[in-house]
Design an enzyme around this catalytic site. Structure first.
Site, PDB file in Angstrom:
ATOM      1  CG  HIS A  39      -1.934   1.348   1.220  1.00  0.00           C
ATOM      2  ND1 HIS A  39      -1.244   2.087   2.308  1.00  0.00           N
ATOM      3  CD2 HIS A  39      -3.047   1.672   0.979  1.00  0.00           C
ATOM      4  CE1 HIS A  39      -2.210   3.288   1.808  1.00  0.00           C
ATOM      5  NE2 HIS A  39      -3.147   2.611   1.263  1.00  0.00           N
ATOM      6  N   GLY A  81      41.546  -3.118 -24.954  1.00  0.00           N
ATOM      7  CA  GLY A  81      42.433  -1.814 -24.933  1.00  0.00           C
ATOM      8  C   GLY A  81      43.138  -1.811 -26.094  1.00  0.00           C
ATOM      9  CB  CYS A  90      37.596   1.283 -23.638  1.00  0.00           C
ATOM     10  SG  CYS A  90      38.922   0.387 -23.141  1.00  0.00           S
TER      11      CYS A  90
END
Length: 793
Positions: free
Chosen positions: A414, A682, A732
């Site tokens: 509730h 990388g 990346c």
């Protein structure tokens, strides 16, 4: 023949959702599922609004009720409201039921008995008001339900009590505040066969915590479902992917009590045996079945749905006992989402308690603990309401609250439902998350609520939660086509997170932890451990990481664990004592080799503790991690075991990635796959180690090139090997943004993510879209340019 509009009773298979005016939202919805869908609904009938209005007219109650309501001077005065409403309810219950209505209901109950093949079967009687369950107004829990009712006389009595429930304090107050005229609201009572519930619960076809409509939420407990809404039992919580119906998030909690049917009628509470209390109340197959019903019901109704279900103990059959349009996200979605807030790292923030984030938002104020409903009148405007659990009687106080925190309850209790509707921050179920808020906080204590993440902080931190400032400037709307290859962002400085959060990125592909060490911490972790301040590492790392996670949420972010070389660590305060002098530290003691080394392992444990704090205490579950410079498969095994020992286990909502920057990562990808969820290339280190070339050495720097065929073949092999085991691959480095031809190569090979610096996000997003469109066009025409290089290993 009698018109439907003048009938006192209609059976479910005679009803459709268009019959709201005849039987209210709840009954018409049960009828719709029975008559128009193949959904298992307990059979029954509904008394009509015609019967209700006839009852009110023949008993002369309308005029008496209007007179009493007109006497209420102040609806905020709980005592006055209670006195008048109690009198009205008593009048309705004691009034004689008109003989025609009584006879019709008794005949229908007898017919239901015959259909069920039982003498005086048990039934559930649920109130259904004509104005309830509409997409723009929720009366959920405002009228009563009665369970395990048996015998015609008891059915009649409970129908009359349903009529009276239109005038409970909470329902009367709610209608007054929502400007629903009392005389225009009528009530139907749905009388349906009773499900002898072994388990039951609530289900939404939208994730009510964040509005994600690609997910279904199921909350379930043992026994009858009333204890979910009342918040007496914190339920098991499941989040299901709507597309494939697979569970993506689960929380199974102890459920110590259950509400059960009493053999002679009525209900009673029982303790749940300890071994069953800790088990999930539903099996995987039952969750899958329910999610299928949710998906089907949403499709049929054309809107988000709020449903209730029960599992019959006698047959193990699932029944849908209620379905209505969900009221909050139905209105909020497609509008601008609530603006995110971020916490400044300038001050130490003490976490007092945490719980489930039921209604998002940030608020600060003084705590008011209310253990007994009789003390509601003492609650003041703008206070933080702290209690065991709310019920519909608490709505007047809830509307005054700056925020609500409860001991018990789940995402569909509730307190959660009402808080979302009235749009105030709410945290529920703190007891199941560690500590009960009513035991932790004191009256008058100043706190700050971060209900988006389920965290309560000590003190007034309003100034540290920096929401976006509104602007009236006009800007040209930029459009970025959706791309299958996700574009992520690299980030180091947490202070820039808020600035860049609005970029069209799919998340943070790389957050470099080293920035936090050099900017905020400054000291070597082993030095801090030796001097007795390891908490500085945990707290400051956690604060910096959390700032980025909050800004980018709900999009994911990937934190790369520390990747300093020994010379860089030595530059931190106290570092000389702990760091070796390495002639080529680029290939020395860095990355994974540090983490399990007895000389450094305690420092790495602080990094793990910081990640755990962000995910568990700050409740920022969009945080994932990445392990750098992993030379061997054995190192991957050691580091992931360390993580697991610290309580960080890979799962649906926590991913562990690995930097792919060493040739061994590529050559042995099929073996590394066992330990990680994916890779981030990388490209600088990988190209350097494949070509045997120091890019920082001017003598050979001209030989360094990430576009070299050897590097491309390595990347192509990694993507293929990773995808064979359903692992992802990202890159990346800046190479894809600097060299469009390399970006095209990566996308052709099927890379999953490209992560670039913030200044290149927009350009990369556009380039990726163009490249993908070219690939589609080339495949469609068969006339595309052919690769001039062979990437096969």
């Amino acid at each position: 023949m009698e018109k439907r509009e003048q009938m006192n009773v209609l059976w479910f298979d005679e009803l459709h959702r268009s019959d709201v005016n005849l039987v209210g939202g709840k009954s018409s919805s049960l009828g719709e599922m029975t008559s128009a869908m193949k959904i298992p609904v307990p059979y029954g009938f509904a008394t009509t609004t015609h019967a209700y209005r006839q009852f009110m007219a023949e008993t002369g109650l309308n005029d008496q009720i209007n007179k009493l309501l007109a006497e209420i001077n102040d609806y905020e005065n709980a005592d006055e409201l209670h006195r008048v409403c109690s009198h009205i309810r008593q009048m309705i219950v004691e009034a004689p039921m008109p003989s025609e209505i009584a006879m019709t209901i008794k005949k229908a109950y007898a017919a239901l008995s015959e259909k069920m093949g039982e003498t005086e079967p048990f039934v559930a009687i649920r109130s259904s008001a004509t104005a309830e369950d509409l997409p723009n107004a929720s009366f959920a829990g405002q009228q009563e339900s009665y369970l395990n009712v048996r015998g015609a006389e008891m059915v009649l009595a409970k129908v009359q009590e349903c009529y009276a429930s239109l005038f409970t304090d909470r329902a009367t107050y709610y209608r007054h505040k929502q400007h629903f005229p009392h005389e225009k609201v009528a009530l139907s009572a749905a009388v349906q066969m009773m499900v002898f519930s072994k388990a039951s619960g609530v289900m939404f076809s939208v994730n009510v915590a964040n509005g994600n409509d690609a997910q279904i939420v199921i909350d379930t407990i043992w026994g009858l479902g009333e204890y979910i809404v009342l918040g007496k039992v914190t339920p098991d919580h499941f989040v299901i992917n709507k597309n494939n119906l697979q569970v993506v998030e689960r929380s199974v909690v102890p459920k110590a009590i259950e509400l059960c049917q009493t053999p002679g009628g009525g209900v009673h509470e029982e303790p749940v045996p300890a071994d069953r209390a800790i088990r999930p109340a539903l099996t995987e197959n039952q969750i899958h079945e329910l999610a299928g019903y949710a998906k089907e019901i949403e499709k049929h109704y054309g809107c988000y749905m709020d449903m209730e279900f029960a599992l019959d103990a006698r047959t193990d059959r699932l029944w849908l006992v209620q379905a209505r349009p969900e009221t909050v996200w139905s209105n909020k979605n497609n509008k601008q989402a609530t603006k995110e807030s971020t916490v400044s790292m300038n001050k130490t923030k003490k976490i007092l308690v945490k719980g489930l984030p039921a209604s998002p938002g940030v608020s600060t104020g003084k705590v008011h603990v209310i253990a007994d409903p009789k003390d509601i009148d003492e609650f003041e405007e703008g206070e933080i309401l702290v209690t065991l659990m709310t019920s519909p009687d608490w709505v007047p106080a809830m509307k005054k609250a700056a925020a609500i925190i409860t001991d018990n309850g789940g995402m569909t209790c509730h307190a959660a439902i009402v808080s979302r509707e009235i749009q105030i921050p709410c945290i529920v179920g703190t007891k199941s998350c560690g500590q009960a808020v009513t035991e932790m906080l004191q009256d008058g204590e100043q706190v700050t609520i971060d209900a988006k993440n389920g965290v309560v902080y000590q003190g007034d931190l309003a100034e540290q939660f920096n929401g976006e400032k509104e602007t009236t400037e006009c800007h040209h709307a930029e459009y970025y086509a959706p791309t299958a290859t996700r574009v992520m962002m690299n980030l180091g400085d947490p202070e820039l997170a808020e600035k860049y959060a609005e970029l069209p990125v799919d998340g943070i592909g790389l957050m470099r932890e080293e920035f936090l060490w050099t900017t905020y911490i400054h000291d070597h972790p082993l030095y801090l451990i030796e001097t007795g301040h390891p908490e500085k590492v945990v707290d400051m790392l956690a604060d910096g990481i959390a700032k980025v996670a909050r800004a980018i949420a709900p999009r994911p972010m990937v934190l790369r664990f520390s990747d300093f070389k020994s010379g860089e660590y030595r530059n931190l305060t106290g570092g000389d004592k702990y760091e070796p002098h390495e002639p080529a530290d680029l290939l020395g003691w860095r990355g994974a080799s540090r983490y399990y080394d007895p000389k450094y392992i305690e420092a790495f444990k602080l990094e793990l503790a910081a990640v755990k704090k962000v995910r568990r205490e700050f409740q920022l579950k969009n945080l994932n991690v990445m392990i750098p410079f992993v030379r061997t498969v054995a190192e991957a095994d050691k580091v992931t075991k360390l993580m697991a020992a610290a309580g960080l286990h890979r799962g649906p909502d926590f991913k562990v990635y690995m930097m792919a920057e060493i040739p061994s990562n590529i050559i042995l990808a099929d073996q590394f796959n066992k330990y990680v969820d994916g890779y981030s290339i990388g490209s600088n280190d990988l190209a350097m180690l494949i070509l045997g070339c120091d890019r920082n050495n001017d003598t050979v720097a001209h030989l360094f090139d990430e576009r070299n065929l050897a590097v491309k073949r390595a990347i192509s092999h990694l993507i293929k090997a990773a995808h064979q085991d359903n692992k992802t691959v990202s890159i990346c480095g800046q190479a894809p943004s600097e060299y469009p031809e390399l970006a095209s190569f990566l996308i052709q090979q099927g890379i999953d993510y490209i992560s670039v610096n913030p200044d290149m996000v927009k350009e990369t997003k556009q380039n990726v879209a163009r490249i993908e469109q070219r690939i589609i066009l080339d495949n469609a025409t068969g006339k595309g340019r052919q690769a001039v290089e062979n990437y096969a290993w």
